[in-house]
Design a protein around this motif. Structure first.
Motif, PDB file in Angstrom:
ATOM      1  N   THR A  43     -16.709  -4.459  37.209  1.00  0.00           N
ATOM      2  CA  THR A  43     -16.974  -3.137  37.774  1.00  0.00           C
ATOM      3  C   THR A  43     -18.337  -2.651  37.294  1.00  0.00           C
ATOM      4  O   THR A  43     -18.623  -2.638  36.090  1.00  0.00           O
ATOM      5  CB  THR A  43     -15.889  -2.128  37.351  1.00  0.00           C
ATOM      6  N   ILE A  44     -19.169  -2.306  38.246  1.00  0.00           N
ATOM      7  CA  ILE A  44     -20.498  -1.774  37.946  1.00  0.00           C
ATOM      8  C   ILE A  44     -20.621  -0.433  38.661  1.00  0.00           C
ATOM      9  O   ILE A  44     -20.645  -0.390  39.900  1.00  0.00           O
ATOM     10  CB  ILE A  44     -21.613  -2.734  38.394  1.00  0.00           C
ATOM     11  N   ALA A  45     -20.649   0.643  37.858  1.00  0.00           N
ATOM     12  CA  ALA A  45     -20.693   2.000  38.409  1.00  0.00           C
ATOM     13  C   ALA A  45     -19.509   2.198  39.341  1.00  0.00           C
ATOM     14  O   ALA A  45     -18.372   2.118  38.929  1.00  0.00           O
ATOM     15  CB  ALA A  45     -22.022   2.214  39.120  1.00  0.00           C
ATOM     16  N   PHE A  46     -19.798   2.460  40.637  1.00  0.00           N
ATOM     17  CA  PHE A  46     -18.708   2.690  41.590  1.00  0.00           C
ATOM     18  C   PHE A  46     -18.364   1.423  42.370  1.00  0.00           C
ATOM     19  O   PHE A  46     -17.566   1.468  43.297  1.00  0.00           O
ATOM     20  CB  PHE A  46     -19.117   3.798  42.587  1.00  0.00           C
ATOM     21  N   TYR A  47     -18.966   0.299  41.975  1.00  0.00           N
ATOM     22  CA  TYR A  47     -18.785  -0.947  42.724  1.00  0.00           C
ATOM     23  C   TYR A  47     -17.892  -1.899  41.925  1.00  0.00           C
ATOM     24  O   TYR A  47     -18.031  -2.047  40.705  1.00  0.00           O
ATOM     25  CB  TYR A  47     -20.143  -1.609  42.985  1.00  0.00           C
ATOM     26  N   SER A  48     -16.945  -2.538  42.594  1.00  0.00           N
ATOM     27  CA  SER A  48     -16.037  -3.464  41.937  1.00  0.00           C
ATOM     28  C   SER A  48     -15.851  -4.695  42.810  1.00  0.00           C
ATOM     29  O   SER A  48     -15.729  -4.585  44.040  1.00  0.00           O
ATOM     30  CB  SER A  48     -14.678  -2.799  41.687  1.00  0.00           C
ATOM     31  N   ASP A  49     -15.868  -5.868  42.179  1.00  0.00           N
ATOM     32  CA  ASP A  49     -15.625  -7.102  42.914  1.00  0.00           C
ATOM     33  C   ASP A  49     -14.994  -8.126  41.981  1.00  0.00           C
ATOM     34  O   ASP A  49     -14.775  -7.882  40.801  1.00  0.00           O
ATOM     35  CB  ASP A  49     -16.915  -7.641  43.544  1.00  0.00           C
ATOM     36  N   VAL A  50     -14.708  -9.314  42.533  1.00  0.00           N
ATOM     37  CA  VAL A  50     -14.104 -10.392  41.780  1.00  0.00           C
ATOM     38  C   VAL A  50     -15.083 -11.551  41.740  1.00  0.00           C
ATOM     39  O   VAL A  50     -15.609 -11.970  42.774  1.00  0.00           O
ATOM     40  CB  VAL A  50     -12.760 -10.843  42.410  1.00  0.00           C
ATOM     41  N   VAL A  51     -15.334 -12.072  40.539  1.00  0.00           N
ATOM     42  CA  VAL A  51     -16.267 -13.187  40.373  1.00  0.00           C
ATOM     43  C   VAL A  51     -15.472 -14.399  39.894  1.00  0.00           C
ATOM     44  O   VAL A  51     -14.665 -14.296  38.954  1.00  0.00           O
ATOM     45  CB  VAL A  51     -17.379 -12.836  39.354  1.00  0.00           C
TER      46      VAL A  51
END
Length: 209
Positions: free
Chosen positions: A199-207
């Motif tokens: 999660t970076i700031a308001f952004y979230s993803d799966v790596v």
């Protein structure tokens, strides 16, 4: 006399009606046999099997491809003893087992596949697309039978899956599956990666790596 004539006429009519129903009852007893489905003839099954083999040959189906005897909605799968059938209905054969750990829910699998229909016609292929597929396990992104089949594969493994309609893909105009049929997939599992959510700031993803 008039009343006597009427009684005589009614009696004749009554006899005719009785004779009609007597004859009709004998006729109607034979009608159900006309509506019954003809008993399956082993020669019909043989003919359907040869027909399926002929279509598969025309479509250049791969070696040891299963055969399908279809009679309406009833389908019989004919495969060699190398295939294993599970209680779920999934049928598969391993050409290569592979090494390493089997994929778990949340992990990403990278794989190549070729999809066929019952006549042995190729309907999809990642090899032709030029890049393998990447899917996370346990996210309902895979066909149920496909995910079940790949769940206990190991990297480097090659497997052929025969997926019954109840474990198969959705059908309809938006897909290339036009009816409830068995589908066959040749799968090569390339790798299994762990995945983490960031999660970076308001952004979230799966790596996955």
């Amino acid at each position: 006399m008039q009343n006597g004539h009427e009684l005589h006429f009614e009696e004749k009519c009554r006899r005719r009606i009785i004779l009609f129903f007597s004859a009709s009852s004998g006729l109607f007893q034979t009608l159900p046999s006309l509506g019954k489905t003809k008993s399956k003839n082993p020669y019909d099954e043989k003919r359907l099997l040869e027909q399926n083999k002929r279509m598969q040959k025309e479509n250049n189906a791969p070696a040891d491809f299963p055969n399908f005897i279809r009679e309406g909605f009833e389908v019989k799968v004919v495969a060699s003893e190398n295939y294993i059938k599970r209680d779920s209905g999934l049928i598969y054969r391993d050409f290569e087992v592979g090494k390493g750990d089997c994929p778990k829910a949340g992990q990403q699998v990278t794989f190549h596949y070729i999809g066929y229909n019952e006549s042995g016609r190729r309907i999809d292929s990642t090899y032709l697309q030029g890049s393998p597929a990447k899917i996370r396990m346990g996210t309902n992104a895979l066909v149920p039978g496909f995910e079940e089949g790949i769940r206990d594969m190991r990297p480097g493994g090659k497997r052929r899956m025969i997926i019954p309609p109840e474990l198969g893909p959705p059908v309809g105009p938006s897909t290339f599956f036009s009816s409830k049929q068995f589908e066959v997939f040749d799968v090569e599992l390339l790798s299994v990666q762990d995945c983490q959510r960031r999660t970076i700031a308001f952004y979230s993803d799966v790596v996955c790596n």
